[in-house]
Design an enzyme around this catalytic site. Structure first.
Site: not given
Ligand code: GDP
Length: 425
Positions: A301, A306, A12, A40-41, A334, A14
Site C-alpha cells: 500500500t 519493510r 505481509d 495483498h500482492t 525460496d 503472503g
Molecule cells: P499479504 O498481505 O499477507 O497477502 O502479503 P503481501 O502480499 O503484502 O506480501 C507478500 C509478498 O510476498 C508478495 O509480494 C507476494 O507476491 C510474495 N510472495 C508470497 N509468497 C511467496 C513465496 O513463497 N516466495 C516469494 N518469493 N514471494 C512470495
C-alpha cells in the site's frame, strides 16, 4: 465449510497468494476486518495485482467476493479497485457488500493525516487511510452504516450532527478547514449510487451458503501481532486480525470456522513502528529486503521499505496459538536460498532471563533475541514440486520451525506464483 486464512506475524506473510490459490476450490471469499490500509500482492495468469480492499478471490469466475460488516469500507476506493481489475482484463467479479458494513468517510482520512502531523515524531506510522479514526467512530457509535445511506431524512440530520462535532476538533485541535454538511451529504449520495448494486444482507447470504455446503474462505489482513488485544499494542491496527473475529466480521457462527490456515513467513518483516526483537539492519537487512517477496520487501500500500529480521519462533508460535492455527502455510522460503547460515530467534532475553513466551509490550521493548544458527541450503528451490525434492538443509529448516510452532506445516510456498506450492500432508 468455512476456512480462515490469517497471518501469524506482522502482516505481509503472503496471505493473498494463499487465498488466491485456495479460492480456486472455493465458492465465497470474505474480507472481515481492516480496510484499504494494507495490500495483498497477487501474481496469476492475469498479471500482477496489489489488492487493498477486495478479497484475493476476485480472479475467478466461479467465486463470490464479499466485503463483510467488519471492514472499513472506502466506497470510492472499492469502485476504483473493481475498475482497475476489469481494465486489466479480469472478468467482472461478483461482489457483495454487507448492508451492515460501515463507511470510511472522507474526514476519517483527513483526521488520520492531521493526527499523525500533530503527533510528529511520536506518530504510529499510520498508512493514513483513515482506519483508526474510522474504528474510533464505529465504537463511539458515530459511524455510518451502509444501510443508513438508504434512509435520507435521518441521514441528513445525522450528517449535520456529526459535522458539528468534527468541526470542534478541526477548529480547535487541528486548526484545519471545517466540514460543510451539505457537501458531505451530497458526497454520501454519490456513495449510495456507487455501492447500491452490491449491497446485501451478508450474514443471511452466508447462513444459506453454509446450509447448502458451500466452501467459504475468510481472508484476514495483517497478522496476529497487529491485533489490538493480543498484538504489540499500541503499535497495532484498529480491528482484530484474528480468525475468531472472522465470525463477527462476516456474521457467521464461530463454530463454523473449521480450519484456521495460518500463514507464517520463513523470515520476519514488519512495516511501521514497534518492538521487533529479531530485527536486522544495514547490509544484512538490505540483502534480504532486496530478495524478499516478489519484487523486494516494500509495503504493497505504502511502498515503504519493510523492516527485516530473522525468523522469530517466539513471536510466530504465539501468533499461531492466538489464531488457533489448525495448520501452517510457510511462505517465501525460496528467498533464503542465498544464505550460508540462517540465524533463527529461539528465545527472548528479558532482564537476564530467557523466555520462550511472547510478552506484553512493556516487556517486549526490553527483549533481546537469543539466536540459533541453522545451515543454509545455498540453492534456488523455486520450481520444486515435491517436499522430498527439497535440499536436506531446507527440509531441516522447515521441520525445525514446525517443531517450534507446535503446528503442522501442511504447505510450503516457494515462489509468488499461484502454482508455486508444495503440499506436505
Ligand atoms: P499479504 O498481505 O499477507 O497477502 O502479503 P503481501 O502480499 O503484502 O506480501 C507478500 C509478498 O510476498 C508478495 O509480494 C507476494 O507476491 C510474495 N510472495 C508470497 N509468497 C511467496 C513465496 O513463497 N516466495 C516469494 N518469493 N514471494 C512470495
Amino acid at each position: 465449510m468455512v476456512r480462515a486464512i490469517v497471518g501469524a506475524n506482522w502482516g505481509d506473510e503472503g496471505k493473498g497468494k494463499i487465498t488466491d490459490m485456495l479460492a480456486q476450490e472455493s465458492d465465497i471469499i470474505i474480507r472481515f476486518q481492516g480496510g484499504s490500509n494494507a495490500g495483498h500482492t497477487i501474481i496469476n495468469n492475469y498479471g500482477r495485482f496489489a489488492l487493498h480492499l477486495l478479497p484475493s478471490g476476485v480472479f475467478y469466475n466461479h467465486t463470490t467476493s464479499i466485503i463483510g460488516n467488519g471492514v472499513a469500507l472506502n466506497i470510492p476506493y472499492l469502485i476504483k479497485e473493481i475498475k482497475s481489475l476489469v481494465d486489466q482484463g479480469v472478468p467482472e467479479p461478483k461482489i457483495l457488500v454487507s448492508d451492515r458494513a460501515q463507511i470510511l468517510m472522507p474526514y476519517h482520512i483527513l483526521f488520520d493525516e492531521y493526527e499523525e502531523e500533530r503527533l510528529g515524531g511520536k506518530s504510529f506510522g499510520s498508512t493514513k487511510s483513515g482506519i483508526a479514526p474510522f474504528y474510533s467512530d464505529k465504537y463511539a457509535k458515530i459511524g455510518f452504516q451502509v444501510s443508513e445511506l438508504f434512509d435520507q431524512e435521518s441521514l441528513k440530520e445525522k450528517v449535520v450532527r456529526i459535522c458539528e462535532m468534527k468541526n470542534v476538533l478541526l477548529e480547535h485541535l487541528y486548526h484545519k478547514p471545517l466540514l460543510d454538511p451539505e457537501k458531505l451529504y451530497s458526497t454520501m449520495m454519490e456513495y449510495k449510487e456507487m455501492v447500491a448494486p452490491y449491497v446485501c444482507d451478508v450474514s443471511k447470504y452466508l447462513y444459506e451458503a453454509i446450509q447448502s455446503g458451500k466452501k467459504i474462505l475468510l481472508e484476514g489482513q495483517l497478522g496476529s501481532l497487529k491485533d489490538p488485544d493480543h498484538g504489540i499494542y499500541p503499535m497495532v491496527t484498529s480491528s482484530s486480525t484474528l480468525a475468531a473475529y472472522g465470525a463477527i466480521g462476516a456474521g457467521i457462527p464461530p463454530y463454523e470456522i473449521k480450519q484456521i490456515t495460518t500463514v507464517v513467513k520463513a523470515y520476519s518483516s514488519a512495516v511501521g513502528a514497534g518492538a521487533f526483537v529479531s530485527e536486522i539492519f544495514g547490509d544484512e537487512a538490505d540483502q534480504l529486503r532486496r530478495r524478499g517477496g516478489d519484487h523486494g520487501e516494500f509495503g504493497a500500500t505504502t511502498g515503504r521499505p519493510r523492516r527485516m529480521g530473522w525468523f522469530d519462533t517466539v513471536a510466530s508460535r504465539y501468533g499461531c496459538r492466538i489464531q488457533g492455527a489448525t495448520e501452517v502455510a510457510l511462505t517465501v522460503l525460496d528467498v533464503l536460498g542465498y544464505l550460508e547460515q540462517i540465524p533463527v530467534c529461539v528465545g527472548y532475553e528479558i532482564n537476564g532471563q530467557i523466555t520462550k513466551d511472547f510478552p506484553t509490550t512493556v516487556e517486549l521493548e526490553k527483549a533481546k533475541p537469543v539466536l540459533q544458527v541453522l545451515p543454509g541450503w545455498k540453492c534456488d528451490i523455486r520450481g520444486i514440486k515435491k517436499y522430498d525434492d527439497l535440499p536436506e538443509n531446507c527440509r531441516k529448516y522447515i521441520e525445525f520451525i514446525e517443531k517450534e510452532l507446535e503446528t503442522p506445516i501442511t504447505m510450503v510456498s516457494n515462489g509468488p506464483g499461484r502454482e508455486e506450492i508444495i503440499y506436505r500432508k
